[in-house]
Design an enzyme around this catalytic site. Structure first.
Site, PDB file in Angstrom:
ATOM      1  N   ASP A  34     -52.799   5.072 -31.887  1.00 45.67           N
ATOM      2  CA  ASP A  34     -54.072   4.452 -31.522  1.00 45.67           C
ATOM      3  C   ASP A  34     -53.874   2.938 -31.451  1.00 45.67           C
ATOM      4  O   ASP A  34     -53.222   2.353 -32.318  1.00 45.67           O
ATOM      5  CB  ASP A  34     -55.147   4.818 -32.554  1.00 45.67           C
ATOM      6  CG  ASP A  34     -56.550   4.513 -32.058  1.00 45.67           C
ATOM      7  OD1 ASP A  34     -57.328   5.456 -31.859  1.00 45.67           O
ATOM      8  OD2 ASP A  34     -56.864   3.313 -31.857  1.00 45.67           O
ATOM      9  N   ILE A  35     -54.447   2.336 -30.436  1.00 46.72           N
ATOM     10  CA  ILE A  35     -54.269   0.895 -30.217  1.00 46.72           C
ATOM     11  C   ILE A  35     -54.980   0.071 -31.303  1.00 46.72           C
ATOM     12  O   ILE A  35     -54.644  -1.090 -31.530  1.00 46.72           O
ATOM     13  CB  ILE A  35     -54.769   0.515 -28.793  1.00 46.72           C
ATOM     14  CG1 ILE A  35     -54.101  -0.746 -28.293  1.00 46.72           C
ATOM     15  CG2 ILE A  35     -56.289   0.418 -28.741  1.00 46.72           C
ATOM     16  CD1 ILE A  35     -54.257  -0.958 -26.800  1.00 46.72           C
ATOM     17  N   GLY A  38     -69.804   9.473 -31.444  1.00 49.65           N
ATOM     18  CA  GLY A  38     -68.839   8.384 -31.584  1.00 49.65           C
ATOM     19  C   GLY A  38     -67.698   8.416 -30.584  1.00 49.65           C
ATOM     20  O   GLY A  38     -66.741   7.658 -30.714  1.00 49.65           O
ATOM     21  N   GLN A  39     -67.785   9.279 -29.568  1.00 49.25           N
ATOM     22  CA  GLN A  39     -66.695   9.362 -28.584  1.00 49.25           C
ATOM     23  C   GLN A  39     -66.781   8.195 -27.599  1.00 49.25           C
ATOM     24  O   GLN A  39     -67.843   7.945 -27.017  1.00 49.25           O
ATOM     25  CB  GLN A  39     -66.759  10.697 -27.817  1.00 49.25           C
ATOM     26  CG  GLN A  39     -65.568  10.904 -26.896  1.00 49.25           C
ATOM     27  CD  GLN A  39     -65.526  12.293 -26.264  1.00 49.25           C
ATOM     28  OE1 GLN A  39     -66.423  13.113 -26.459  1.00 49.25           O
ATOM     29  NE2 GLN A  39     -64.468  12.550 -25.499  1.00 49.25           N
ATOM     30  N   HIS A  94     -59.510  14.307 -27.473  1.00 49.51           N
ATOM     31  CA  HIS A  94     -58.417  13.850 -28.337  1.00 49.51           C
ATOM     32  C   HIS A  94     -58.740  14.163 -29.788  1.00 49.51           C
ATOM     33  O   HIS A  94     -59.901  14.164 -30.192  1.00 49.51           O
ATOM     34  CB  HIS A  94     -58.147  12.355 -28.164  1.00 49.51           C
ATOM     35  CG  HIS A  94     -59.357  11.484 -28.280  1.00 49.51           C
ATOM     36  ND1 HIS A  94     -60.250  11.326 -27.237  1.00 49.51           N
ATOM     37  CD2 HIS A  94     -59.837  10.741 -29.298  1.00 49.51           C
ATOM     38  CE1 HIS A  94     -61.222  10.514 -27.618  1.00 49.51           C
ATOM     39  NE2 HIS A  94     -61.002  10.145 -28.874  1.00 49.51           N
ATOM     40  N   HIS A 116     -57.965  12.749 -33.512  1.00 48.39           N
ATOM     41  CA  HIS A 116     -57.418  11.658 -34.326  1.00 48.39           C
ATOM     42  C   HIS A 116     -56.607  12.271 -35.471  1.00 48.39           C
ATOM     43  O   HIS A 116     -57.062  13.220 -36.123  1.00 48.39           O
ATOM     44  CB  HIS A 116     -58.544  10.816 -34.930  1.00 48.39           C
ATOM     45  CG  HIS A 116     -59.365  10.066 -33.929  1.00 48.39           C
ATOM     46  ND1 HIS A 116     -59.170   8.733 -33.654  1.00 48.39           N
ATOM     47  CD2 HIS A 116     -60.385  10.462 -33.124  1.00 48.39           C
ATOM     48  CE1 HIS A 116     -60.042   8.337 -32.744  1.00 48.39           C
ATOM     49  NE2 HIS A 116     -60.803   9.368 -32.408  1.00 48.39           N
TER      50      HIS A 116
HETATM   51  P1  AMP Z   1     -62.994   7.958 -29.743  1.00 51.20           P
HETATM   52  O1  AMP Z   1     -63.965   6.992 -30.350  1.00 51.20           O
HETATM   53  O2  AMP Z   1     -62.871   9.212 -30.541  1.00 51.20           O
HETATM   54  O3  AMP Z   1     -63.279   8.208 -28.280  1.00 51.20           O
HETATM   55  O4  AMP Z   1     -61.578   7.276 -29.869  1.00 51.20           O
HETATM   56  C1  AMP Z   1     -60.945   6.607 -28.828  1.00 51.20           C
HETATM   57  C2  AMP Z   1     -59.778   5.917 -29.453  1.00 51.20           C
HETATM   58  O5  AMP Z   1     -58.923   5.479 -28.407  1.00 51.20           O
HETATM   59  C3  AMP Z   1     -60.152   4.660 -30.271  1.00 51.20           C
HETATM   60  O6  AMP Z   1     -59.733   4.848 -31.625  1.00 51.20           O
HETATM   61  C4  AMP Z   1     -59.389   3.528 -29.574  1.00 51.20           C
HETATM   62  O7  AMP Z   1     -58.866   2.582 -30.473  1.00 51.20           O
HETATM   63  C5  AMP Z   1     -58.297   4.297 -28.838  1.00 51.20           C
HETATM   64  N1  AMP Z   1     -57.774   3.638 -27.640  1.00 51.20           N
HETATM   65  C6  AMP Z   1     -58.463   3.046 -26.643  1.00 51.20           C
HETATM   66  N2  AMP Z   1     -57.628   2.591 -25.697  1.00 51.20           N
HETATM   67  C7  AMP Z   1     -56.372   2.913 -26.102  1.00 51.20           C
HETATM   68  C8  AMP Z   1     -55.070   2.709 -25.551  1.00 51.20           C
HETATM   69  N3  AMP Z   1     -54.879   2.098 -24.370  1.00 51.20           N
HETATM   70  N4  AMP Z   1     -54.001   3.165 -26.248  1.00 51.20           N
HETATM   71  C9  AMP Z   1     -54.170   3.774 -27.440  1.00 51.20           C
HETATM   72  N5  AMP Z   1     -55.376   4.009 -28.002  1.00 51.20           N
HETATM   73  C10 AMP Z   1     -56.455   3.581 -27.345  1.00 51.20           C
END
Ligand code: AMP
Length: 106
Positions: free
Chosen positions: A29-30, A90-91, A97, A99
């Site tokens: 995760d970024i 919270g998506q 995906h 976590h």
């Molecule tokens: P969600 O809130 O469950 O949709 O989680 C989306 C996740 O994607 C968040 O934790 C972000 O930090 C992560 N995210 C967004 N862009 C990227 C990226 N380019 N590379 C890796 N993780 C990312």
């Protein structure tokens, strides 16, 4: 299709990949919320959990998580898995995906 995670699968956007098989990709995760914070995604685009038509997708995702966790010795430290579903859940990224969070660093 304008999907961030599909672009990561297609290698159009770079990511720090931690695990990959024919059906699943996992990358860091970024914006990590734990010492290990990965996202496990199906290579097939599915926007959200409740869009799944074949539940075998979840077996593939969890099989990959178990394989990754066992290969990297997460048994003692343990880990959490979490799925956000919909904006109210919270998506933020609309490609399914899971976590993977652990206090153990990869
Ligand atoms: P969600 O809130 O469950 O949709 O989680 C989306 C996740 O994607 C968040 O934790 C972000 O930090 C992560 N995210 C967004 N862009 C990227 C990226 N380019 N590379 C890796 N993780 C990312």
């Amino acid at each position: 299709m304008d999907c961030l995670f599909c672009k990561i699968i297609a290698k159009e956007i770079s990511a720090n990949i931690a695990y990959e098989n024919d059906a699943v990709l996992a990358f860091h995760d970024i914006s990590p919320k734990a010492p290990t914070h990965l996202l496990f995604i199906p290579k097939k685009h599915i926007a959200r959990l409740d869009d799944i038509e074949e539940v075998s997708v979840m077996s593939e995702l969890y099989a990959a998580i178990i394989d990754f966790a066992n290969q990297n010795e997460y048994r003692k430290a343990g880990f959490q898995t979490k799925i956000h579903v919909g904006e109210g859940g919270g998506q933020e990224v609309f490609h399914l995906h899971i976590h993977f969070l652990s206090q153990k660093k990869l």
